[in-house]
Design a protein around this motif. Structure first.
Motif, PDB file in Angstrom:
ATOM      1  N   LEU A  84       4.590  -0.540  -6.689  1.00  0.00           N
ATOM      2  CA  LEU A  84       3.236  -0.121  -6.352  1.00  0.00           C
ATOM      3  C   LEU A  84       2.268  -0.449  -7.480  1.00  0.00           C
ATOM      4  N   ARG A  85       1.004  -0.454  -7.151  1.00  0.00           N
ATOM      5  CA  ARG A  85      -0.019  -0.571  -8.190  1.00  0.00           C
ATOM      6  C   ARG A  85      -0.059   0.723  -8.995  1.00  0.00           C
ATOM      7  N   ARG A  86      -0.209   0.596 -10.298  1.00  0.00           N
ATOM      8  CA  ARG A  86      -0.230   1.782 -11.156  1.00  0.00           C
ATOM      9  C   ARG A  86      -1.307   2.766 -10.720  1.00  0.00           C
ATOM     10  N   ARG A  87      -2.449   2.218 -10.325  1.00  0.00           N
ATOM     11  CA  ARG A  87      -3.550   3.086  -9.921  1.00  0.00           C
ATOM     12  C   ARG A  87      -3.166   3.923  -8.703  1.00  0.00           C
ATOM     13  N   ASP A  88      -2.407   3.334  -7.777  1.00  0.00           N
ATOM     14  CA  ASP A  88      -1.990   4.073  -6.582  1.00  0.00           C
ATOM     15  C   ASP A  88      -1.000   5.178  -6.942  1.00  0.00           C
ATOM     16  N   VAL A  89      -0.113   4.875  -7.911  1.00  0.00           N
ATOM     17  CA  VAL A  89       0.858   5.886  -8.341  1.00  0.00           C
ATOM     18  C   VAL A  89       0.139   7.065  -9.001  1.00  0.00           C
ATOM     19  N   ARG A  90      -0.769   6.760  -9.908  1.00  0.00           N
ATOM     20  CA  ARG A  90      -1.432   7.814 -10.670  1.00  0.00           C
ATOM     21  C   ARG A  90      -2.464   8.569  -9.839  1.00  0.00           C
ATOM     22  N   ALA A  91      -2.996   7.916  -8.794  1.00  0.00           N
ATOM     23  CA  ALA A  91      -3.984   8.591  -7.953  1.00  0.00           C
ATOM     24  C   ALA A  91      -3.364   9.759  -7.199  1.00  0.00           C
ATOM     25  N   ALA A 137       0.855  -1.191   0.000  1.00  0.00           N
ATOM     26  CA  ALA A 137       0.000   0.000   0.000  1.00  0.00           C
ATOM     27  C   ALA A 137       0.886   1.234   0.000  1.00  0.00           C
ATOM     28  N   PRO A 138       0.481   2.290  -0.678  1.00  0.00           N
ATOM     29  CA  PRO A 138       1.309   3.497  -0.705  1.00  0.00           C
ATOM     30  C   PRO A 138       1.349   4.162   0.666  1.00  0.00           C
ATOM     31  N   VAL A 139       2.520   4.692   1.014  1.00  0.00           N
ATOM     32  CA  VAL A 139       2.652   5.395   2.291  1.00  0.00           C
ATOM     33  C   VAL A 139       2.029   6.780   2.163  1.00  0.00           C
ATOM     34  N   ASP A 140       1.619   7.324   3.260  1.00  0.00           N
ATOM     35  CA  ASP A 140       1.001   8.653   3.259  1.00  0.00           C
ATOM     36  C   ASP A 140       2.107   9.694   3.372  1.00  0.00           C
ATOM     37  N   GLY A 141       2.796   9.910   2.243  1.00  0.00           N
ATOM     38  CA  GLY A 141       3.935  10.819   2.236  1.00  0.00           C
ATOM     39  C   GLY A 141       3.587  12.176   1.678  1.00  0.00           C
ATOM     40  N   ASP A 142       4.630  12.986   1.483  1.00  0.00           N
ATOM     41  CA  ASP A 142       4.429  14.359   1.024  1.00  0.00           C
ATOM     42  C   ASP A 142       4.691  14.529  -0.467  1.00  0.00           C
ATOM     43  N   GLY A 143       5.066  13.424  -1.174  1.00  0.00           N
ATOM     44  CA  GLY A 143       5.232  13.500  -2.621  1.00  0.00           C
ATOM     45  C   GLY A 143       6.655  13.695  -3.086  1.00  0.00           C
ATOM     46  N   THR A 144       7.638  13.275  -2.314  1.00  0.00           N
ATOM     47  CA  THR A 144       9.039  13.384  -2.731  1.00  0.00           C
ATOM     48  C   THR A 144       9.313  12.408  -3.875  1.00  0.00           C
ATOM     49  N   ILE A 145       9.920  12.907  -4.938  1.00  0.00           N
ATOM     50  CA  ILE A 145      10.267  12.096  -6.109  1.00  0.00           C
ATOM     51  C   ILE A 145      11.785  12.014  -6.198  1.00  0.00           C
ATOM     52  N   ALA A 146      12.304  10.798  -6.391  1.00  0.00           N
ATOM     53  CA  ALA A 146      13.745  10.613  -6.527  1.00  0.00           C
ATOM     54  C   ALA A 146      14.031   9.690  -7.706  1.00  0.00           C
ATOM     55  N   PHE A 147      14.959  10.081  -8.582  1.00  0.00           N
ATOM     56  CA  PHE A 147      15.443   9.251  -9.686  1.00  0.00           C
ATOM     57  C   PHE A 147      16.785   8.662  -9.268  1.00  0.00           C
ATOM     58  N   ARG A 148      16.908   7.325  -9.360  1.00  0.00           N
ATOM     59  CA  ARG A 148      18.135   6.641  -8.968  1.00  0.00           C
ATOM     60  C   ARG A 148      18.650   5.825 -10.157  1.00  0.00           C
ATOM     61  N   ASP A 149      19.676   6.363 -10.825  1.00  0.00           N
ATOM     62  CA  ASP A 149      20.311   5.677 -11.962  1.00  0.00           C
ATOM     63  C   ASP A 149      19.273   5.205 -12.986  1.00  0.00           C
ATOM     64  N   VAL A 150      18.340   6.065 -13.331  1.00  0.00           N
ATOM     65  CA  VAL A 150      17.250   5.695 -14.239  1.00  0.00           C
ATOM     66  C   VAL A 150      17.780   5.577 -15.661  1.00  0.00           C
ATOM     67  N   THR A 151      17.460   4.442 -16.273  1.00  0.00           N
ATOM     68  CA  THR A 151      17.836   4.189 -17.672  1.00  0.00           C
ATOM     69  C   THR A 151      16.591   3.766 -18.439  1.00  0.00           C
ATOM     70  N   PHE A 152      16.401   4.369 -19.621  1.00  0.00           N
ATOM     71  CA  PHE A 152      15.210   4.028 -20.408  1.00  0.00           C
ATOM     72  C   PHE A 152      15.469   4.356 -21.879  1.00  0.00           C
ATOM     73  N   SER A 153      14.910   3.507 -22.747  1.00  0.00           N
ATOM     74  CA  SER A 153      14.954   3.773 -24.186  1.00  0.00           C
ATOM     75  C   SER A 153      13.789   3.045 -24.838  1.00  0.00           C
ATOM     76  N   TYR A 154      13.243   3.645 -25.899  1.00  0.00           N
ATOM     77  CA  TYR A 154      12.183   2.981 -26.650  1.00  0.00           C
ATOM     78  C   TYR A 154      12.756   1.853 -27.497  1.00  0.00           C
ATOM     79  N   ASP A 155      13.941   2.092 -28.021  1.00  0.00           N
ATOM     80  CA  ASP A 155      14.638   1.112 -28.851  1.00  0.00           C
ATOM     81  C   ASP A 155      15.947   0.744 -28.150  1.00  0.00           C
ATOM     82  N   PRO A 156      16.177  -0.547 -27.890  1.00  0.00           N
ATOM     83  CA  PRO A 156      17.410  -0.936 -27.182  1.00  0.00           C
ATOM     84  C   PRO A 156      18.674  -0.449 -27.871  1.00  0.00           C
ATOM     85  N   GLU A 157      18.617  -0.261 -29.185  1.00  0.00           N
ATOM     86  CA  GLU A 157      19.809   0.162 -29.912  1.00  0.00           C
ATOM     87  C   GLU A 157      19.991   1.679 -29.882  1.00  0.00           C
TER      88      GLU A 157
END
Length: 685
Positions: free
Chosen positions: A486-493, A411-431
């Motif tokens: 987390l559940r996507r719905r909880d993140v987006r809510a 269940a999501p914690v009742d926090g204040d909304g702090t967002i942290a990116f930790r070594d985030v890697t993403f690409s639509y195409d692996p190449e």
């Protein structure tokens, strides 16, 4: 044409004409592509899948088949029984003209002795008693049987159609439900690949096409096939010679279907293609009427309309002509068949090889034989079209789904909304790497601005926060919890989002604002409306907050639409706020007011702002600069300007371009503006 009009607004007449020719070529190519979709790529696999949607109703289908078979038996038996009635009537009339008190054999011998051999043979084939006359009691019983057979056959056919319609409605209801549920399980990447109009066509047009084809064809196909088999059995049981005469028409029918049918189908396809082109021409002319007049293209527009209208006329005439000669040709073959059966049957009656009632029944069978064959031939195109639609629907149903949430998701914690990116890697195409090793943290009350040229990947970053896409590596933390856990719905809510293109649904303005939070009170709605300046224009509308927005919300301006969407985000009271160029559709004065409203909205919340006008994000706590899908710089406004890198070039280019434009006409005003550092307002990157 709306897009075309805006696209050509700044062009010369020659450029606009060249653009229009290119658009017409693209439109024609699109129509040719849609025309190719009229046939399935793999008919039998898709046809089997189409039939499988009826599998849950197989017991009812068996009952329908049995009812159809019984109905066909009754229908096929009727001419034979009716022919027996004709025999009773005709033979009764003949017997009344023969002397009473003698046997049939004596009458036959007497006729042969008189040289009336043909009449003697005919009498010998009859079931008569000389001098008796018409047996009206038997004739009445036969007519009652015929009436019962007709009523029974029609009732069974009606019951079959009722049950089949019930099956079709339930099956298509289930199919629509499956499609609707599937759409909600598809990842965002699917909607990036498939155009919205294409998806809507599969959900609406293709399913409707399947529904109509199955309702029209399936029950009729079973009945028609059983009728052909039953009629053939009865025809051969009466006379194999007459049956062969009747079957001579089959090759002729095959020639008609093989020669005229495909030509007619191609002609109708061309007709609809020409209709689409003409409709596009009319829509363009009406939507871009002002542009046509500005460039003086009225005469050219009329000439092009005349040419395409003439093409449509020729295509329609050919299609209707070929379609129109199909039925007369079938009737002509039917008449030839009728004449052949009548002549040969008459000779067989005269020779005593067949009774008159049997010939009458046989003629009725020939009519029953050609009609279902014509129906089966006509169903081929309908079934092919339905299978093509089914193939497109099943492609949607078989598409890869979004990975489901874990059943053990915390269940999501009742926090204040702090967002942290930790070594985030993403690409639509692996190449093609897009984001690699990204690290930053945003605390409540802080704002992250994401800037860069169009197509740099700014929206991708916020899509990752909304978990529309899954990361290739690293983690995004919301109040210390990995959003992937987390559940996507909880993140987006916990997230409020205002897009560059405002989206409103058909309903009142009040309902559109309350869409952000269903349990919002009237006072909270009014507070959000006042904070976002919706209240300022609502009272000028006839029904105020009860004003019903139409399908495209065309009864309010683009800027007013955006204000309503911002009010919707305001009333949702999110912990994380995402603004994707939220002020792009409003005027400068309203933008300043909205900046104040959004500053209040961002207070105490983690905020991400995508901006083209860099003057609006000077006070951001962190600015991420993206180019070609990569984050090339990050820091505050002053830090990035001091580096003299990509951000500095973007920032300075907006004011330099504005100064150059003004200096051409008002050099002194330009100097003054440059000296004051005035923003360029509407300049976008």
């Amino acid at each position: 044409m709306t897009e075309s009009t805006s696209a050509t607004a700044g062009m010369t007449a020659e450029e606009a004409e060249e653009y229009e020719r290119a658009e017409r070529a693209r439109l024609d190519a699109g129509m040719m592509g849609s025309e190719q979709q009229g046939k399935p790529k793999q008919f039998w696999p898709s046809f089997k899948k189409l039939l499988l949607i009826l599998a849950p109703y197989k017991i009812t289908l068996i009952i329908v088949t049995i009812l159809g078979a019984i109905g066909v038996v009754l229908q096929v038996a009727t001419p034979k029984v009716l022919g027996e009635g004709t025999n009773v009537l005709f033979e009764g009339v003949v017997s009344s003209q023969l002397p009473a008190g003698v046997s049939k054999e004596q009458v036959v011998q007497g006729l042969q002795q008189q040289g009336q051999t043909d009449f003697a043979n005919m009498v010998e084939a009859m079931q008569i008693t000389p001098g008796q006359g018409v047996d009206f009691e038997r004739l009445g019983a036969i007519l009652l049987i015929v009436l019962g057979l007709y009523v029974g056959a029609e009732f069974l056919m009606w019951l079959q159609g009722y049950l089949m319609n019930d099956i079709m409605v339930k099956a298509l209801y289930t199919l629509r439900k499956r499609v609707e549920e599937k759409i909600h399980r598809l990842p965002l990447s699917y909607f990036d690949r498939v155009q919205r109009g294409e998806l809507l066509s599969r959900v609406t047009n293709d399913i409707d096409n399947i529904n109509q084809a199955l309702q029209q064809s399936l029950s009729s196909a079973v009945t028609s096939l059983l009728t052909v088999i039953g009629v053939l059995v009865m025809m051969f049981s009466i006379s194999w010679q007459l049956a062969l005469v009747a079957l001579v028409s089959l090759p002729l029918m095959g020639v008609i279907f093989g020669v005229i049918g495909p030509r007619s189908q191609r002609s109708f396809a061309n007709q609809w293609k020409q209709t689409g082109k003409l409709n596009a021409r009319v829509e363009e002319s009406f939507s871009g009427h002002a542009l046509v007049r500005v460039f003086g293209k009225e005469q050219e527009s009329r000439e092009k309309f005349g040419e395409e209208n003439e093409e449509l006329y020729r295509a329609s005439f050919k299609a209707q002509f070929l379609s129109g000669i199909m039925m007369p040709a079938m009737m002509f073959i039917g008449n030839i068949q009728y004449v052949g059966v009548a002549v040969v049957g008459g000779l067989m009656v005269a020779s005593g090889n067949l009774r008159l009632g049997d010939v009458q029944a046989f003629i009725q069978y020939t009519q029953q034989f050609t009609q279902p064959l014509a129906q089966l031939g006509g169903m081929a195109t309908v079934v092919q079209s339905a299978t093509a639609s089914a193939e497109r629907v099943f492609e949607l149903l078989e598409a890869d789904e979004e990975e489901p949430d874990s059943p053990d998701a915390p269940a999501p914690v009742d926090g204040d909304g702090t967002i942290a990116f930790r070594d985030v890697t993403f690409s639509y195409d692996p190449e093609t790497p897009l984001i690699s090793g990204l690290n930053f943290e945003v605390a409540p009350g802080q704002t992250v601005a994401i800037v860069g040229p169009t197509g740099a990947g700014k929206t991708t970053l916020v899509n990752l926060i909304m978990r529309f896409y899954e990361l290739d590596g690293g983690a995004i933390l919301l109040d210390g919890q990995r959003i992937a856990d987390l559940r996507r719905r909880d993140v987006r809510a916990r997230t409020g989002m205002v897009l560059q293109d405002p989206w409103l649904f058909q309903g009142t303005i009040r309902d559109n604002i309350r869409y952000g939070r269903d349990d919002a009170t009237e006072e909270e709605i009014l507070e959000a409306a006042r904070a976002t300046y919706v209240d300022r224009f609502v009272h000028s509308l006839p029904d105020g907050y009860d004003t019903v927005l139409d399908e495209d919300a065309s009864n309010v301006s683009a800027g007013e639409k955006q204000l309503i969407t911002i009010a919707r985000a305001f009333v949702s009271d999110p912990a994380v706020l995402i603004l994707d160029e939220a002020t792009s559709s409003v005027d400068t004065r309203t933008e300043l007011l909205l900046q104040q409203a959004m500053n209040a909205l961002r207070e105490g919340r983690t905020s991400f702002v995508i901006a083209h006008r860099l003057s609006t994000i000077r006070d951001a706590d962190l600015i991420l600069v993206m180019e070609a899908g990569s984050i090339v710089e990050q820091g505050t406004h002053d830090e990035l300007l001091a580096r003299g890198g990509a951000y500095a070039r973007l920032y300075n280019s907006q004011f330099e371009d504005a100064a150059v434009e003004i200096s051409d006409e008002q050099p002194h005003a330009a100097d003054t503006a440059a000296g004051q550092g005035a923003p360029a307002g509407g300049m976008g990157m």
